[in-house]
Motif scaffolding. Structure first.
Motif, PDB file in Angstrom:
ATOM      1  N   THR A   1       1.007   4.008  -2.935  1.00 55.14           N
ATOM      2  CA  THR A   1       0.683   5.389  -2.589  1.00 55.14           C
ATOM      3  C   THR A   1       1.782   6.336  -3.061  1.00 55.14           C
ATOM      4  O   THR A   1       1.511   7.373  -3.689  1.00 55.14           O
ATOM      5  CB  THR A   1       0.499   5.537  -1.069  1.00 55.14           C
ATOM      6  OG1 THR A   1      -0.592   4.721  -0.646  1.00 55.14           O
ATOM      7  CG2 THR A   1       0.211   6.986  -0.693  1.00 55.14           C
TER       8      THR A   1
ATOM      9  N   ARG B   1       0.835  -1.202   0.000  1.00 56.16           N
ATOM     10  CA  ARG B   1       0.000   0.000   0.000  1.00 56.16           C
ATOM     11  C   ARG B   1       0.876   1.262   0.000  1.00 56.16           C
ATOM     12  O   ARG B   1       0.598   2.223  -0.717  1.00 56.16           O
ATOM     13  CB  ARG B   1      -0.935  -0.007   1.203  1.00 56.16           C
ATOM     14  CG  ARG B   1      -1.888   1.189   1.242  1.00 56.16           C
ATOM     15  CD  ARG B   1      -2.992   1.004   2.251  1.00 56.16           C
ATOM     16  NE  ARG B   1      -2.507   0.870   3.596  1.00 56.16           N
ATOM     17  CZ  ARG B   1      -2.571  -0.242   4.321  1.00 56.16           C
ATOM     18  NH1 ARG B   1      -3.101  -1.335   3.804  1.00 56.16           N
ATOM     19  NH2 ARG B   1      -2.108  -0.289   5.558  1.00 56.16           N
TER      20      ARG B   1
ATOM     21  N   PHE C   1      -7.889   8.132   1.523  1.00 57.38           N
ATOM     22  CA  PHE C   1      -7.426   7.305   2.641  1.00 57.38           C
ATOM     23  C   PHE C   1      -8.406   7.322   3.812  1.00 57.38           C
ATOM     24  O   PHE C   1      -8.029   7.139   4.967  1.00 57.38           O
ATOM     25  CB  PHE C   1      -6.043   7.757   3.126  1.00 57.38           C
ATOM     26  CG  PHE C   1      -4.996   7.747   2.062  1.00 57.38           C
ATOM     27  CD1 PHE C   1      -4.516   6.556   1.549  1.00 57.38           C
ATOM     28  CD2 PHE C   1      -4.495   8.930   1.542  1.00 57.38           C
ATOM     29  CE1 PHE C   1      -3.552   6.546   0.559  1.00 57.38           C
ATOM     30  CE2 PHE C   1      -3.536   8.928   0.546  1.00 57.38           C
ATOM     31  CZ  PHE C   1      -3.063   7.730   0.055  1.00 57.38           C
TER      32      PHE C   1
ATOM     33  N   GLN D   1      -2.901  15.990  -3.044  1.00 54.36           N
ATOM     34  CA  GLN D   1      -3.107  15.307  -1.769  1.00 54.36           C
ATOM     35  C   GLN D   1      -2.531  16.138  -0.633  1.00 54.36           C
ATOM     36  O   GLN D   1      -1.397  16.596  -0.711  1.00 54.36           O
ATOM     37  CB  GLN D   1      -2.422  13.949  -1.805  1.00 54.36           C
ATOM     38  CG  GLN D   1      -2.456  13.197  -0.495  1.00 54.36           C
ATOM     39  CD  GLN D   1      -3.872  12.801  -0.127  1.00 54.36           C
ATOM     40  OE1 GLN D   1      -4.524  12.095  -0.882  1.00 54.36           O
ATOM     41  NE2 GLN D   1      -4.352  13.269   1.013  1.00 54.36           N
TER      42      GLN D   1
END
Length: 289
Positions: A34, A30, A225, A201
């Protein structure tokens, strides 16, 4: 809002036509995905290490629901199994046991106690130290419950590729939001995007009270998230960004205050009209007579 903890970066190109939710059982994968999305290219900073099960004691191993189950055979006797591997390079090593059924266990590395694993505060990645290339490592998991589950065919040990990590962070830093001015409830700054429909982000917790303006025009915000605030910038180039925090409660409070003030003013005017002066009262009486 804590300005010093604020961070925003280009999160790659957002696919607006197809929305897909991908669930990674491994936190290492993950994190790799990301970081890849954030810099817009594939990068792997956590590299899996081949490992194998070593010795075991007082446990029965079976396969169930895609997991290997280690079950205690005799109560009151130490029950454990080990995982062994060789460090592939000089690196920091990390461990995580992917499982849909977390159970607490005592965690040791080469005979050294590293506390509990998969308890409430320890169900996370375990840093197990820095090892030299070719060095043997043995992880011992001692069951503290009746059983322990690990998902089959998934790596549980990874090392950090420092060069890949530093290179990715350098690229990430080149696309940060530069804050030029700020207050307790707003940010003003600039950001450069190299791709269209870039997702920006941030590390700001998502709240519907945020308003974001790109080049003076409002843009939609959304949650990533399950926790953080993000927004899109449609075109490539340099952009001005303004972020303002104005939650619904503020608007309701201002509206309520304005209504209260207006109501108070109306009441004062009506009360003044009702209570006339003595002179005005005498005039009214004489006119009646």
């Amino acid at each position: 809002v804590k300005i010093k903890n604020f961070f925003a970066s280009k999160f790659g190109k957002k696919e607006t036509e197809v929305k897909e939710t991908v669930i990674y059982s491994s936190p290492f994968e993950r994190l790799n995905k990301t970081l890849s999305a954030m810099i817009g290219e594939e990068v792997n900073v956590f590299i899996p290490v081949e490992s194998e099960q070593g010795d075991q004691s007082n446990v029965r191993k079976t396969t169930i629901a895609g997991h290997t189950k280690y079950a205690v055979t005799t109560e009151g006797t130490e029950s454990y199994f080990t995982i062994s591997f060789t460090a592939p390079t000089n690196a920091h090593l990390f461990f995580y046991a992917p499982s849909d059924y977390p159970r607490e266990a005592k965690f040791q590395v080469n005979g050294q106690n590293y506390g509990d694993f998969m308890a409430n505060e320890s169900n996370r990645i375990k840093a197990i130290g820095e090892f030299n290339e070719g060095e043997g490592v043995k992880i011992k998991l001692t069951l503290k419950a009746d059983n322990f589950y690990m998902r089959n065919n998934e790596a549980c040990v990874y090392f950090l590729d420092v060069d890949a990590f530093e290179n990715a962070i350098t690229k990430l830093a080149s696309n940060q939001f530069v804050i030029n001015d700020y207050s307790e409830t707003s940010f003003d700054g600039t950001i450069a995007t190299s791709t269209a429909n870039a997702c920006i982000q941030t590390t700001i917790p998502y709240d519907k009270g945020w308003r974001v303006y790109v080049d003076g025009e409002p843009v939609e915000i959304y949650k990533t998230f399950d926790a953080l605030l993000a927004f899109d910038i449609a075109s490539v180039g340099d952009h001005t960004v303004k972020m303002v925090y104005f939650p619904k409660e503020y608007a309701c409070g201002i509206t309520a205050s304005a209504v209260s003030i207006a109501a108070f003013a109306i009441i004062c005017v009506l009360e003044r009209k009702r209570k006339k002066t003595p002179a005005e009262t005498c005039i009214d009486v004489e006119a009646t007579l």
